[in-house]
Design a protein around this motif. Sequence first.
Motif, PDB file in Angstrom:
ATOM      1  N   GLU A   1       0.824  -1.225   0.000  1.00 45.17           N
ATOM      2  CA  GLU A   1       0.000   0.000   0.000  1.00 45.17           C
ATOM      3  C   GLU A   1       0.858   1.276   0.000  1.00 45.17           C
ATOM      4  N   VAL A   2       2.123   1.119   0.405  1.00 46.70           N
ATOM      5  CA  VAL A   2       2.969   2.300   0.615  1.00 46.70           C
ATOM      6  C   VAL A   2       3.744   2.660  -0.664  1.00 46.70           C
ATOM      7  N   ILE A   3       3.639   3.940  -1.027  1.00 46.08           N
ATOM      8  CA  ILE A   3       4.413   4.400  -2.186  1.00 46.08           C
ATOM      9  C   ILE A   3       5.736   4.976  -1.713  1.00 46.08           C
ATOM     10  N   ASN A   4       5.632   5.727  -0.629  1.00 49.16           N
ATOM     11  CA  ASN A   4       6.776   6.497  -0.181  1.00 49.16           C
ATOM     12  C   ASN A   4       6.739   6.578   1.329  1.00 49.16           C
ATOM     13  N   ILE A   5       7.902   6.566   1.943  1.00 51.94           N
ATOM     14  CA  ILE A   5       7.901   6.636   3.410  1.00 51.94           C
ATOM     15  C   ILE A   5       9.092   7.426   3.918  1.00 51.94           C
ATOM     16  N   ASN A   6       8.809   8.156   4.981  1.00 49.14           N
ATOM     17  CA  ASN A   6       9.828   8.908   5.688  1.00 49.14           C
ATOM     18  C   ASN A   6       9.802   8.357   7.091  1.00 49.14           C
ATOM     19  N   SER A   7      10.710   7.509   7.449  1.00 49.88           N
ATOM     20  CA  SER A   7      10.518   6.886   8.759  1.00 49.88           C
ATOM     21  C   SER A   7      11.640   7.224   9.719  1.00 49.88           C
ATOM     22  N   TYR A   8      11.237   7.381  10.968  1.00 50.33           N
ATOM     23  CA  TYR A   8      12.164   7.642  12.061  1.00 50.33           C
ATOM     24  C   TYR A   8      11.947   6.526  13.076  1.00 50.33           C
ATOM     25  N   ASN A   9      12.548   6.641  14.263  1.00 55.82           N
ATOM     26  CA  ASN A   9      12.420   5.556  15.233  1.00 55.82           C
ATOM     27  C   ASN A   9      10.974   5.157  15.543  1.00 55.82           C
ATOM     28  N   ASN A  10      10.230   6.157  16.073  1.00 55.49           N
ATOM     29  CA  ASN A  10       8.863   5.840  16.466  1.00 55.49           C
ATOM     30  C   ASN A  10       7.851   6.672  15.713  1.00 55.49           C
ATOM     31  N   TYR A  11       8.208   7.098  14.496  1.00 50.29           N
ATOM     32  CA  TYR A  11       7.397   8.084  13.780  1.00 50.29           C
ATOM     33  C   TYR A  11       7.609   7.925  12.290  1.00 50.29           C
ATOM     34  N   ALA A  12       6.513   7.984  11.524  1.00 52.54           N
ATOM     35  CA  ALA A  12       6.678   7.851  10.081  1.00 52.54           C
ATOM     36  C   ALA A  12       5.643   8.684   9.330  1.00 52.54           C
ATOM     37  N   GLU A  13       6.087   9.297   8.206  1.00 48.44           N
ATOM     38  CA  GLU A  13       5.153   9.963   7.299  1.00 48.44           C
ATOM     39  C   GLU A  13       5.047   9.080   6.068  1.00 48.44           C
ATOM     40  N   ILE A  14       3.822   8.674   5.768  1.00 48.28           N
ATOM     41  CA  ILE A  14       3.656   7.660   4.733  1.00 48.28           C
ATOM     42  C   ILE A  14       2.721   8.152   3.642  1.00 48.28           C
ATOM     43  N   GLU A  15       3.158   7.997   2.408  1.00 51.44           N
ATOM     44  CA  GLU A  15       2.271   8.309   1.294  1.00 51.44           C
ATOM     45  C   GLU A  15       1.681   7.009   0.787  1.00 51.44           C
ATOM     46  N   LEU A  16       0.344   6.950   0.787  1.00 54.45           N
ATOM     47  CA  LEU A  16      -0.326   5.710   0.413  1.00 54.45           C
ATOM     48  C   LEU A  16      -0.728   5.738  -1.051  1.00 54.45           C
ATOM     49  N   ARG A  17      -0.949   4.491  -1.565  1.00 54.37           N
ATOM     50  CA  ARG A  17      -1.472   4.415  -2.924  1.00 54.37           C
ATOM     51  C   ARG A  17      -2.849   5.066  -2.953  1.00 54.37           C
ATOM     52  N   GLU A  18      -3.238   5.597  -4.079  1.00 51.08           N
ATOM     53  CA  GLU A  18      -4.442   6.410  -4.123  1.00 51.08           C
ATOM     54  C   GLU A  18      -5.684   5.624  -3.733  1.00 51.08           C
TER      55      GLU A  18
END
Lengths: 306, 412
Positions: free
Chosen positions: A241-258
């Motif tokens: 489902e994930v296109i793109n991810i910015n991940s840290y230890n306990n935190y993530a910004e995720i771009e999902l498929r449309e």
Amino acid sequence: MLRVENLTKKFKDSVAVDNISFDVIRGRIFGLLGPNGAGKTTTIRTILNILKPTSGTITFDGKLISNEIFNIIGYLPEERGLYKKSKALDVITYFARLKNLSKVKAEDESKFWMEKLEIKNLANKRLEELSKGNQQKIQFICAVVHNPEILILDEPFSGFDPINQETIKDILLSFTNAGKIIILCTHQMETAEKLCSDIFLIDKGKEVCSGSLVEVKKSFGGNLVKVEFSGDGSFLSSLPEVININSYNNYAEIELREDVKPYEFLRLLVTKIIVTHFSIVEPTLNKIFIDAIKNRHQSKTINTAK
Amino acid sequence: MKKAFLVGKWEYLEKVKTKTFLISLILTPIIIILFSIAPTLLSKQIENSTKPIGVIDSSGLYFNYLRQLVDRFRLANGQPNYILINLTDNSQKLFQTQSNAEEYVLSGKIDAFLVIKNGGTNSIKAEIKSNNTLEPDDILRLKYAVEMAKNNFILSKEGISASIRNSISEGIDFKVIKINDGKRGNSQDFSMLFLSTFVYILLLTMMILTSGGMLIRSLVEEKSNRLIEILISSCTPDELLTGKIIGLSSLGLTQVIIWTLIAISIAILGYIPLQVFNNLIPVFIYFILGFIFYTAIFVGIGSIVSSEQEAQQITSYLSFVLILPIVLTVPALENPNSMFVHILSVIPFTIPSIMILRFNIGNVPPLEVIASSIIMLISIYTVVGMSSKIFHIGILSYGKRPSLKEIIEWIK
């Protein structure tokens, strides 16, 4: 309701406004946004009945606007400055009188507003002696002193300190409660985002996008979520489902498929990790503004979101 | 129209309080008084000294008579105007005597010397050689004296008695009398005529220039801070334009009334003759017509410029047209019936000044008064119409000044 229909304004060798339409509804602040030279001023001038449209109509409560609009419209232009040598109260009273208020009423209203904005003590001072902020206040009063039904404000907050910005904001909100029509032109996207219920984005005379703020945001929002969690999140990047991810230890910004619904994605997550925070990230108006204008300039295709 | 009056009232009250207005109100008459009276005062000053003049009369027939004649010219303080000194020296050659006399002039001992040749004949010749202190008036008087001396000599040769000769040489009391509408004429000094005409025209010009300048400055200010947009979202451009013209014309009227009061009080104190005000009503009417005409032009100009510098540039062109009648005052006064005066009487730019001038000189045919007034009214109507069209578009265009071609398109 103020309705602009298929408004086009051509000058000798340019089209300043090209077939735009929008409605401004009573009690909702309408944001007219766009880069410099987009056609905002021309649009405002046609609403003010200073310029005649080349084609299209502008109606107020179903009636075509005419010179009768003079007494019910208030306008705050972007460039500030008043009669420098004149006294504050005199200037306000003059503009109130020009809006057809009687002499007594004009003076009463002028004093009322000066008191409301806490500048009553400056009534007999020449404008050139006043601070910039206080001059701004007087100009604002000139636009609202006759209790207009339609109010057009071009960058009303520029030049005000945060406290005064708050005061002006409160006044504007009280106007919406009174059912006034308010058009706000601004470059401050944060302000627009907080105040406007509807927006209209214009560039090079053409509509870029318009609608209620919620709609516009939705149509411009990528499928972006923000997750805070505990546990091992390393699997996230390999999810289909994930296109793109910015991940840290306990935190993530995720771009999902449309086609992926965020709440279904959340359901999937809770089975694997402990989610402490989950939110859908909406694009800011600022981002929409920049993206929309940039896109337009790059692709030259009109991105209509309606 | 109610809003036009509101604008007019505002413009009037705000401008009447400004320093520019006060200064022009007080300073203009002062400057004019200084400029018009100072030269007369100065030239009177020079007249206070007696002029020594040499005479070379080898025949010896005329000197005594000449001395007797010029003695009647007196300075204001009663001293003789000229002292004649006999430089004739028959022991020398004439050219020698002359070159000595020239030396005296150059060293300032005498102001001039008169040489009489062929004395004793019926065709005497005279020369006068002088430094630059000799005025045209002095020369006229000396010429008159020589002519009289010649006549006297011829008449005495013919045996005419001394009493008859004296009465011939007696000057005539020559008065200049102006005829007004069949009324009893008043004698009037040419210089006073010139002065009053000149002052009227100068006042009109100064008034138009100061208030026109004020108008342009305020328009440029309103344009640059977009006040104009607030104004024309409150009233029509025509109401705004009319209001500005009303306000400014009232301002002009205030100025004229105050100046007239000043002038009349000076007159009552006796410094200028009251007959200067004989034509006050026509002068007043042409004043107002001219003022409105130029104000309307200034409105048009003010709405196309967007900076003070540009405004000044255009104003200076307009000043040339305004100054023109002042330059023409002298030739027109000397030649009130010449063709060019009649031509200027039908050109709207010069009608006000020229008609004021003509009324001051004397009779103006009623037909010309009516014609010039009608031309003026039509011109005002046309200019207001054109200015209003320029104004409509001009006030909303910023930045580059429109070209003449564009402006003509706006007017169409």
